[in-house]
Scaffold this motif. Sequence first.
Motif, PDB file in Angstrom:
ATOM      1  N   ASP B 138       0.832  -1.212   0.000  1.00  0.00           N
ATOM      2  CA  ASP B 138       0.000   0.000   0.000  1.00  0.00           C
ATOM      3  C   ASP B 138       0.865   1.259   0.000  1.00  0.00           C
ATOM      4  N   LEU B 139       1.885   1.253   0.877  1.00  0.00           N
ATOM      5  CA  LEU B 139       2.750   2.446   0.968  1.00  0.00           C
ATOM      6  C   LEU B 139       3.506   2.656  -0.344  1.00  0.00           C
ATOM      7  N   GLY B 140       4.014   1.557  -0.911  1.00  0.00           N
ATOM      8  CA  GLY B 140       4.757   1.666  -2.168  1.00  0.00           C
ATOM      9  C   GLY B 140       3.890   2.187  -3.294  1.00  0.00           C
ATOM     10  N   ARG B 141       2.653   1.750  -3.286  1.00  0.00           N
ATOM     11  CA  ARG B 141       1.724   2.174  -4.347  1.00  0.00           C
ATOM     12  C   ARG B 141       1.379   3.663  -4.205  1.00  0.00           C
ATOM     13  N   GLN B 142       1.241   4.099  -2.945  1.00  0.00           N
ATOM     14  CA  GLN B 142       0.833   5.494  -2.715  1.00  0.00           C
ATOM     15  C   GLN B 142       2.014   6.460  -2.667  1.00  0.00           C
ATOM     16  N   PHE B 143       3.229   5.924  -2.628  1.00  0.00           N
ATOM     17  CA  PHE B 143       4.413   6.770  -2.469  1.00  0.00           C
ATOM     18  C   PHE B 143       4.431   7.855  -3.547  1.00  0.00           C
ATOM     19  N   GLY B 144       4.623   9.077  -3.113  1.00  0.00           N
ATOM     20  CA  GLY B 144       4.639  10.196  -4.064  1.00  0.00           C
ATOM     21  C   GLY B 144       3.299  10.883  -4.163  1.00  0.00           C
ATOM     22  N   SER B 145       2.261  10.300  -3.563  1.00  0.00           N
ATOM     23  CA  SER B 145       0.949  10.962  -3.638  1.00  0.00           C
ATOM     24  C   SER B 145       0.271  10.974  -2.274  1.00  0.00           C
ATOM     25  N   PHE B 146       1.081  11.159  -1.231  1.00  0.00           N
ATOM     26  CA  PHE B 146       0.503  11.207   0.106  1.00  0.00           C
ATOM     27  C   PHE B 146      -0.200  12.540   0.380  1.00  0.00           C
ATOM     28  N   GLY B 147       0.085  13.527  -0.439  1.00  0.00           N
ATOM     29  CA  GLY B 147      -0.528  14.841  -0.214  1.00  0.00           C
ATOM     30  C   GLY B 147       0.422  15.777   0.505  1.00  0.00           C
ATOM     31  N   ASN B 148      -0.008  17.005   0.656  1.00  0.00           N
ATOM     32  CA  ASN B 148       0.852  18.008   1.290  1.00  0.00           C
ATOM     33  C   ASN B 148       1.035  17.700   2.778  1.00  0.00           C
ATOM     34  N   TYR B 149       2.113  18.233   3.313  1.00  0.00           N
ATOM     35  CA  TYR B 149       2.378  18.036   4.737  1.00  0.00           C
ATOM     36  C   TYR B 149       1.285  18.700   5.582  1.00  0.00           C
TER      37      TYR B 149
END
Lengths: 174, 267
Positions: B138-149
């Motif tokens: 899940d983390l690998g798939r979402q990496f780069g699109s977690f959203g702004n801090y």
Amino acid sequence: MKRAPDRNLFNEVVELYYQPLYRFALSLSKREDQASDLTQETFRTFAQHGGELRDKGKVKSWLFTTLYREFLRLYKRSKRLDHYEPAVLEAQLGGSIQSDARRKHDAHLAVEALESVDEIFRAPLSLFYIEDLTYKEIADVLDLPMGTVMSRLSRGKAQLRDAFLNSAKNNSDA
Amino acid sequence: MKIEEAIELLDTPIGDCDAELRAQADRIVKEEPVALAELDRRHKVDFRIRGAFASIAVPADLKTNCLSVYDRLVDSAGKTADNNRNFLIRPWMYAAAAAIAIMLLIQVTSPDFDQDTRSASSIVPGVSHAGVGNLLNDLGRQFGSFGNYHHQPGGIAEAASFFENKNAPVSNFLTANFFDIVPDGCRILDIQGYRVSMVCLRTEPFMHLFIVPKEALGGEALTRPIESEVNAVSFLAWTDGDQLLILATRSGTCEDLRRHAAFASVQ
């Protein structure tokens, strides 16, 4: 904080250099928020390590060098697209100067002219015009041989002067 | 010396040029009205350009923000010192942490350390490991699109406080071992229905630390750290107390993560 400068020196250095550092950062990043972040990050590094500087006369070069390296690091990292939203990245990498940066007509002219100059000339030109650094200091900040800096500045200044005068003329015609 | 050379020489910043050469160039230019006019023109344009750069507006709060950097660092260093003192007051905690650190170090450097670059879930048998595999996928798939801090703290202590105030998981591993790293930013994620704390660390290479409640693994502890790569993101995961800690990087390797984890654990 072992290697931190004392509080008075830190305040004095902030007072002297926060404006030229910000302007240099803006000329590199083209974004006000990033320019502010780069400036603060530079002072954070100075607060941590500034006490190590034996020659206080080199504080200016050290600050500009630190900011420039931080910019390169962030720029390389932003290319990896590892944590920004696409919209943010688009603005970051492809965006132009934010409108707030163009509050003043002359400032706009300078930034616009700098943007039209070949990329390799921009950083040395910014350092030369913003803080009046010598060739030697510019070479130290950019980690370039002095001959390269002299050559880039010589050609860059010619380009920038032409671009600035053209911008000024076009703006007055408009 | 030619006239053009003399102009170029006098066009250089003072201090970088031999005084005798400069004097010679000065004499040549003074004898040539055209050269003098050209030099004068350049200096006038330079004066305008300098003035233009100097008129770039600087944010009103920038000076205050820059000055406050010093206070934030002092505050952060003080809090870290307090944390360290508290840590020493409770010897059993120190001993437990040391045991975990030694175990992690041995496991990380041992030859049978789990390692695979195909996919996490396919190489980790058993319920708890499959749980980690799913999380990493899940983390690998979402990496780069977690959203702004959600927050950009000035130091690790501030990051820990932020998570604490938001009832998000926080770990001593973070505060004790990355105390001198200024985080790039923090965000609280929802991964598989669990609140997960994410802090991005300005390390070399740039790393993300995810703090996940161990409930996500059904409460089970991992018997050894798991190393994996998903979607070009390197991961190192291990359990520490009630939490699953996951270090991740896209710009580095699993070896970099091991180095940071091992280095951090033996401090």
